[in-house]
Design a protein around this motif. Structure first.
Motif, PDB file in Angstrom:
ATOM      1  N   HIS A 140       0.818  -1.215   0.000  1.00 32.07           N
ATOM      2  CA  HIS A 140       0.000   0.000   0.000  1.00 32.07           C
ATOM      3  C   HIS A 140       0.853   1.267   0.000  1.00 32.07           C
ATOM      4  N   MET A 141       2.063   1.156  -0.513  1.00 35.83           N
ATOM      5  CA  MET A 141       2.905   2.352  -0.626  1.00 35.83           C
ATOM      6  C   MET A 141       3.859   2.183  -1.810  1.00 35.83           C
ATOM      7  N   ARG A 142       4.326   3.303  -2.341  1.00 35.09           N
ATOM      8  CA  ARG A 142       5.305   3.305  -3.422  1.00 35.09           C
ATOM      9  C   ARG A 142       6.341   4.382  -3.182  1.00 35.09           C
ATOM     10  N   ILE A 143       7.577   4.088  -3.571  1.00 32.14           N
ATOM     11  CA  ILE A 143       8.634   5.096  -3.597  1.00 32.14           C
ATOM     12  C   ILE A 143       8.868   5.444  -5.060  1.00 32.14           C
ATOM     13  N   VAL A 144       8.758   6.718  -5.393  1.00 27.95           N
ATOM     14  CA  VAL A 144       8.892   7.163  -6.780  1.00 27.95           C
ATOM     15  C   VAL A 144      10.149   8.015  -6.913  1.00 27.95           C
ATOM     16  N   ALA A 145      11.075   7.541  -7.752  1.00 27.27           N
ATOM     17  CA  ALA A 145      12.283   8.303  -8.081  1.00 27.27           C
ATOM     18  C   ALA A 145      12.420   8.264  -9.604  1.00 27.27           C
ATOM     19  N   LEU A 146      11.761   9.190 -10.271  1.00 27.19           N
ATOM     20  CA  LEU A 146      11.673   9.139 -11.721  1.00 27.19           C
ATOM     21  C   LEU A 146      13.030   9.426 -12.377  1.00 27.19           C
ATOM     22  N   PRO A 147      13.345   8.702 -13.442  1.00 30.69           N
ATOM     23  CA  PRO A 147      14.586   8.955 -14.176  1.00 30.69           C
ATOM     24  C   PRO A 147      14.457  10.190 -15.069  1.00 30.69           C
ATOM     25  N   LYS A 148      15.484  10.451 -15.825  1.00 32.32           N
ATOM     26  CA  LYS A 148      15.472  11.550 -16.791  1.00 32.32           C
ATOM     27  C   LYS A 148      14.274  11.382 -17.735  1.00 32.32           C
ATOM     28  N   PRO A 149      13.558  12.456 -18.066  1.00 31.47           N
ATOM     29  CA  PRO A 149      12.384  12.334 -18.942  1.00 31.47           C
ATOM     30  C   PRO A 149      12.744  11.762 -20.312  1.00 31.47           C
ATOM     31  N   THR A 150      11.830  10.973 -20.868  1.00 24.73           N
ATOM     32  CA  THR A 150      12.012  10.464 -22.226  1.00 24.73           C
ATOM     33  C   THR A 150      11.699  11.577 -23.221  1.00 24.73           C
ATOM     34  N   GLU A 151      11.937  11.300 -24.485  1.00 29.54           N
ATOM     35  CA  GLU A 151      11.636  12.287 -25.526  1.00 29.54           C
ATOM     36  C   GLU A 151      10.143  12.606 -25.548  1.00 29.54           C
ATOM     37  N   ASP A 152       9.313  11.551 -25.401  1.00 25.60           N
ATOM     38  CA  ASP A 152       7.866  11.758 -25.367  1.00 25.60           C
ATOM     39  C   ASP A 152       7.457  12.600 -24.159  1.00 25.60           C
ATOM     40  N   GLU A 153       8.044  12.303 -23.003  1.00 28.39           N
ATOM     41  CA  GLU A 153       7.696  13.045 -21.783  1.00 28.39           C
ATOM     42  C   GLU A 153       8.106  14.504 -21.893  1.00 28.39           C
TER      43      GLU A 153
END
Length: 261
Positions: free
Chosen positions: A91-104
């Motif tokens: 019931h939990m998540r740790i979010v550490a997003l990488p470098k954005p993609t070209e689409d993002e």
């Protein structure tokens, strides 16, 4: 340590945690060992309360976001580990997003963060967040000044919408001194088990210290609002900072403190 040890001090030092604290680091320090034993006891109590808070969130379909920002090597990852190590991982998540993609990069800036928002009964911990555009990106020329200005004009409205949708939002900034950052970088570089943590951004952090400070101050001035305030945690001493982080999260969420777990 100048004062004599009390019976309670001796009992602490003679425990498993006390012996580990006493013998695991050099030079030997009775004062630090006692402080560590007290920290472990306090941490356990705080983690029990985190379980109670999560149980309340699951039972009531509450949604919680905790944002962690701060300078490189400020201890964000270590604090997140202490917060999450005892709660229910389903019931939990740790979010550490990488470098954005070209689409993002072609999307609205907040879009990829919206996709990470919590569902009912879930807690999400952001190890860095949309606030990268407030400090890290402009300092390192990862965004244009126009993109930075658009973000700063939109971020408070974005957070207002999050709050109005019923999501609880906690914003934490881990703050360390320039001297402490340099010391931690040196420790990371000398430890084979930690060397992977050192990035190209970290290598430049000391040289860009003043620029980071300038953008950090602008971020606080603009986004430290009444409805969505920042909590600055003085993090030169890791154990105290971790306990303060958990204490602040618990104070920020209106969970049922009498709930049985």
């Amino acid at each position: 340590m100048s004062q004599e040890l009390t019976d309670l001090d001796l009992k602490k030092l003679n425990s498993k945690k006390g012996l580990i604290a006493l013998l695991s680091k050099e030079p030997l320090s009775i004062e630090k060992a006692l402080r560590y034993v007290d920290y472990q006891k306090k941490l356990k109590k705080l983690q029990i309360e985190l379980i109670r808070m999560q149980t309340w969130a699951i039972k009531n379909n509450e949604r919680i976001i905790v944002v962690f920002q701060g300078r490189d090597a400020a201890g964000k990852g270590g604090a997140i580990r202490r917060v999450t190590e005892r709660i229910n991982p389903r019931h939990m998540r740790i979010v550490a997003l990488p470098k954005p993609t070209e689409d993002e990069n072609s999307q609205w800036y907040f879009q990829r963060y919206i996709e990470q928002l919590p569902k009912a009964g879930e807690m999400v911990f952001f190890d860095r967040s949309w606030y990268n555009r407030a400090v890290v990106e402009p300092v390192n020329n990862f965004c244009t000044q126009e993109e930075y200005k658009v973000f700063m004009n939109q971020v408070n409205d974005f957070e207002r919408m999050i709050l109005e949708s019923g999501i609880h939002l906690v914003k934490i900034y881990m703050s360390i001194s320039k001297k402490e950052q340099a010391k931690r970088f040196a420790d990371i570089k000398s430890d084979p088990l930690k060397q992977w943590k050192m990035t190209k951004l970290d290598e430049r952090a000391q040289d860009l210290w003043d620029q980071y400070t300038e953008y950090k101050n602008a971020m606080f001035e603009k986004t430290n609002t009444k409805n969505s305030p920042w909590k600055i945690i003085r993090a030169n001493r890791k154990t105290e900072a971790r306990a303060e982080v958990i204490t602040h999260i618990l104070k920020s969420i209106p969970y049922d403190k009498n709930l049985e777990i």
